[in-house]
Structure formats: C-alpha cells, structure tokens
Design a protein around this motif. Structure first.
Motif, PDB file in Angstrom:
ATOM      1  N   TYR A 101     -54.222 -23.783  76.392  1.00  0.00           N
ATOM      2  CA  TYR A 101     -53.252 -23.669  77.483  1.00  0.00           C
ATOM      3  C   TYR A 101     -53.398 -22.331  78.215  1.00  0.00           C
ATOM      4  O   TYR A 101     -53.338 -22.263  79.434  1.00  0.00           O
ATOM      5  CB  TYR A 101     -51.813 -23.833  76.965  1.00  0.00           C
ATOM      6  CG  TYR A 101     -51.499 -25.244  76.523  1.00  0.00           C
ATOM      7  CD1 TYR A 101     -51.807 -26.331  77.356  1.00  0.00           C
ATOM      8  CD2 TYR A 101     -50.909 -25.508  75.298  1.00  0.00           C
ATOM      9  CE1 TYR A 101     -51.530 -27.632  76.953  1.00  0.00           C
ATOM     10  CE2 TYR A 101     -50.627 -26.809  74.891  1.00  0.00           C
ATOM     11  CZ  TYR A 101     -50.940 -27.865  75.725  1.00  0.00           C
ATOM     12  OH  TYR A 101     -50.670 -29.148  75.339  1.00  0.00           O
ATOM     13  N   GLU A 132     -56.107 -20.486  78.297  1.00  0.00           N
ATOM     14  CA  GLU A 132     -57.409 -20.528  78.967  1.00  0.00           C
ATOM     15  C   GLU A 132     -57.301 -21.246  80.322  1.00  0.00           C
ATOM     16  O   GLU A 132     -57.778 -20.762  81.350  1.00  0.00           O
ATOM     17  CB  GLU A 132     -58.380 -21.280  78.058  1.00  0.00           C
ATOM     18  CG  GLU A 132     -59.787 -21.447  78.595  1.00  0.00           C
ATOM     19  CD  GLU A 132     -60.558 -20.148  78.580  1.00  0.00           C
ATOM     20  OE1 GLU A 132     -60.204 -19.267  77.782  1.00  0.00           O
ATOM     21  OE2 GLU A 132     -61.478 -20.030  79.391  1.00  0.00           O
ATOM     22  N   SER A 133     -56.664 -22.395  80.284  1.00  0.00           N
ATOM     23  CA  SER A 133     -56.507 -23.182  81.507  1.00  0.00           C
ATOM     24  C   SER A 133     -55.644 -22.422  82.527  1.00  0.00           C
ATOM     25  O   SER A 133     -55.964 -22.363  83.714  1.00  0.00           O
ATOM     26  CB  SER A 133     -55.891 -24.537  81.150  1.00  0.00           C
ATOM     27  OG  SER A 133     -55.674 -25.294  82.298  1.00  0.00           O
ATOM     28  N   PHE A 180     -57.662 -19.635  84.195  1.00  0.00           N
ATOM     29  CA  PHE A 180     -58.557 -20.110  85.247  1.00  0.00           C
ATOM     30  C   PHE A 180     -57.795 -20.468  86.500  1.00  0.00           C
ATOM     31  O   PHE A 180     -58.213 -20.147  87.604  1.00  0.00           O
ATOM     32  CB  PHE A 180     -59.407 -21.291  84.750  1.00  0.00           C
ATOM     33  CG  PHE A 180     -60.773 -20.853  84.342  1.00  0.00           C
ATOM     34  CD1 PHE A 180     -60.994 -20.362  83.074  1.00  0.00           C
ATOM     35  CD2 PHE A 180     -61.828 -20.886  85.231  1.00  0.00           C
ATOM     36  CE1 PHE A 180     -62.246 -19.927  82.684  1.00  0.00           C
ATOM     37  CE2 PHE A 180     -63.090 -20.448  84.861  1.00  0.00           C
ATOM     38  CZ  PHE A 180     -63.295 -19.969  83.586  1.00  0.00           C
TER      39      PHE A 180
END
Lengths: 239, 212
Positions: free
Chosen positions: A211, A213-214, A217
């Motif tokens: 979560y 990481e997303s 980005f």
C-alpha cells in the motif's frame, strides 16, 4: 543535503512545473545529481507524435531525427511494446546497422552504457526514460543495481507530468489514493512504524509495504517520508 | 523449459500458445466454471490478453504446454483494479514495481513441479526488473498448491465459494525464497537464470559479440 533529499527536491520542482520547460530543468538537475552523462525522456503517442526532453547534445538529436534512427535504434526496437526495464547490453546489437549506429552514438557522447525504462500510458501512449553513461561494465552494473528503483520512479514522475500537461487530458486520470493507502500513510504520518500500522489495520507488514509502495508511486515520492509530506501538503490525509 | 513471451511474440510459438489458451479454457471454464469466454477455437481469452501482456510458460520436454501465467504492470490497465477493487479494500494499486499476475494455469495432470517453476520465473522477474511485488488473482485450489511449494501469497480478499472462489493476493519474493522454490521445481538457479537471459538478452553474450 543528502542525495535522497536532493532528488526529492528536484522531483518536487518537476511536480510544480506548469510547462514543458520545467521538465527540461528537472532532467538536467537529475542528470547532475545522479552524476551520469545523460538522461532522456521521450514520448510517442498513438498518433505518432513525439515529444522529449533530455541532455543529449543537440547535434545528436538532430542527427537522430534526420537519419530517422528510430528505425534502427535497438533501444526502441527492444522497448516498444514491452514493459520491462532494459540494460542496453541485453539488446541485440548484432546487425551491421545497429553496430554502426552505436559507434556513431558513442562518438556524439551518448555513452557506451545505458538503461531504459519503457512506460505504457493510457490510449496507446508510449514513453521511454533513459539514463546513459560512459564507463566500464563493473561500475555500470553497480550503478544500475543501486539505482533501479530511483530510475523507475523518475521515469514514472516524468510520464506523470507529461500526461498532466496534455491539453485534452481527462482529469480523472489523476490517481487518487485508495482508502487503504490513505489509512497506511495516515498512520505513518502519525509516527507509527510499519509493524504498528500492520497491527492497527490487521494486515501483514508486507501488505503495508504494498500500500505504501503504491501510494508513493501515485504521489511521485522518492521514499516514505517524502510520500507522507506530499500527502499532507496536498490535503490527502489529515493528521 | 521456462519461456518468457510477450503477446506479440506468441505467433512464433503457435502450437504452445494454442495449447495455453485451450488449457486455460479447460481450467477456468470446465474445471472451475468461472464466467470466462471461450471462443470458436476453444481458447479462453479476455480483454487483458489484447494488452500485450508478458506470458511465462512452462514448456514440457515434448514441446507441449505444462502451465503458464500472465503478467501486466499495475501502472496500466489490470484486472485487480478493474474487477476486484472491493477485494483490495477499495481503490486501485498502481506502481511500476508492482505487477499483476493472472490466469495462473496448470495443464491437466501437470507435474507439481510446474507451479514451482512458474514461481521461480516470478523470482527472476523480480530480481531482473526491479519488481517488488506481484498482486495476483487465483482460484482456491492454487492456494494449496502455492503453500505446498513454499510461496504462499498473502490473501487480501476472496469472493465466491468452492470451485468458483476467487482470491486476490500478494507475493513478496525474498531472494532466499528463490533458492527454496528452485529446489521445489527441481531446477538449478543457474538454469533458470539462463532461460531468463535467453529471453531477455544476456549481458555476457552482448559483451562477447562486441569483442568478436
């Protein structure tokens, strides 16, 4: 300033850019900060229109366009329709035309090493982010090993901004944080560590990482601290 | 052997591709009774097959299809975000370092090692391309198979019961796990790496070519 905060600072500038000139400023700064010879962002849309920014010598860019090197460039052939990042060494340079092309590129100062990240955007948009350098194989291997993540992130940040600057872009493209991402980033902002976030949300630490990481980005952030700062400054989370 | 083939390269592997799409029909339509489309050729294909995904295929020694999976980066269109956002807790997952893995398929009677070999390929991709996580869509039977080969995904959510149960889960490969999965697959990590290099180009070969 540490290397990571310097990169953050540059990406912050990129995010604020309101025109293509801002992309050029950012790519030059990133090239200097990462201490490589060149950095290029190049996009082709479904209509075949091209747009780019980067640090290649103007003479080489002109030469490339005049000779229509898109047709012989193994980097284009190896990245178009693909989505995995490519070290130039892995490409097929065996044909006479591509060897001549490589020799010429090196003579213009492009460098003998390169790493390219293909990006697939909406509606057939295709972009390529490249870092190139002149140096030996061992140093280059160490560089790519250390910076793959950063290069993926920078590639994404440029594409994000380039899409942003498109005149007919549909506004819903801007990606919202999902409820789970908001939860994870909010707890991190409150000073929880990953284990505590996992426990609070009753998910594993690995899943917390996904979560975060997303969210990183989507926010174009270099690291978790940067993501938290951006989420707060954009009013996406309330702490 | 393990093959890594983008959609637009399947035409060079016509028989293998045809068997993959037929085995997918056999697994997802006939055995699992999922709501999938099977065309006049007996192929199970969906809209994501049209997005030029990367297929990882286990090719048996006799050239037939043993098993396969389909990969797409989550920055583009993917199944989890378009069909299962509720299983992700709402919203989407999107990152260049998170790829989606769907249509994990084993041919009828496939050697159990095939599943491990496909997971090993996942490990190669993570290591080679900077991918940190896979988010996958899979059926209930696969949960047991993944567990047996020592690479269980973390299940984020499930819907349906029994055969039609669909799960969404996450994999995080540690390099340690790669050695373990290689063992379960009965493959040496060197051979696996060779297949990966053959598909995506080897750094060493390019060097030799330059010298020669």
């Amino acid at each position: 300033m540490t290397a990571s905060t310097a990169l953050e600072h540059i990406l912050e500038g990129l995010e604020q850019a309101d025109g293509h000139a801002g992309l050029q400023v950012a790519i030059e700064a990133l090239r200097d900060e990462m201490n490589v010879d060149h950095m290029v962002y190049h996009w082709v849309d479904s209509a075949g229109d091209q747009y780019g920014c980067g640090t290649y010598p103007a003479e080489w860019v002109q030469r490339y366009l005049d000779q229509n090197y898109l047709r012989v460039d193994p980097v284009i052939a190896g990245c178009y329709q693909r989505f995995h990042p490519v070290d130039w060494k892995r490409l097929d340079w065996s044909s006479k035309a591509s060897r001549a092309f490589q020799k010429e590129a090196i003579s213009y100062g492009v460098g003998n090493q390169g790493f390219s990240v293909p990006i697939r955007g909406p509606n057939g948009q295709f972009a390529l982010f490249t870092v190139s350098h002149s140096g030996n194989d061992a140093d280059w291997a160490a560089f790519t090993e250390e910076h793959t993540r950063s290069m993926l992130l920078i590639a994404h940040a440029f594409n994000h901004k380039a899409l942003d600057l498109e005149p007919d872009r549909t506004p819903e493209h801007a990606q919202a944080l999902s409820p789970r991402e908001v939860d994870a980033v909010t707890l991190l902002a409150m000073g929880y560590n990953r284990a505590q976030v996992a426990q609070t949300l009753t998910i594993s630490e690995h899943t917390v990482r996904v979560y975060v990481e997303s969210a990183r980005f989507k926010l174009g952030a270099m690291n978790t601290t940067h993501a938290v700062a951006r989420a707060i400054s954009r009013g996406l989370i309330v702490v | 052997m393990l093959r890594y083939i983008y959609g637009d390269q399947l035409k060079a592997h016509e028989r293998l591709a045809a068997e993959m799409f037929r085995d997918r029909a056999d697994q997802f339509k006939i055995r699992l009774n999922w709501e999938v489309n099977v065309d006049a050729h007996g192929f199970e294909r969906d809209e994501y097959d049209d997005l030029n995904p990367l297929y990882v295929i286990w090719e048996n020694a006799d050239g037939t299809h043993g098993g396969s999976m389909r990969l797409l980066p989550t920055v583009g269109r993917v199944m989890v975000n378009e069909h299962f956002p509720h299983l992700l807790g709402g919203g989407s997952i999107s990152s260049l370092t998170i790829w989606e893995c769907t249509r994990f398929c084993l041919s009828r009677g496939a050697n159990p090692k095939v599943a491990a070999a496909l997971m090993l390929a996942g490990g190669e991709i993570m290591e080679g391309f900077g991918v940190e996580h896979f988010v996958g869509v899979f059926d209930a039977r696969m949960v047991r198979i993944y567990r047996r080969i020592g690479s269980s995904p973390e299940v984020l959510g499930q819907e349906g019961e029994g055969r039609v149960q669909i799960s969404v889960g996450l994999w995080h490969f540690a390099s340690v796990a790669k050695a373990q999965v290689a063992q379960k697959a009965g493959l040496s990590p060197e051979i696996s790496r060779l297949w990966f290099d053959r598909a995506f180009g080897s750094k060493e070969c390019a060097e030799l070519a330059k010298v020669g």
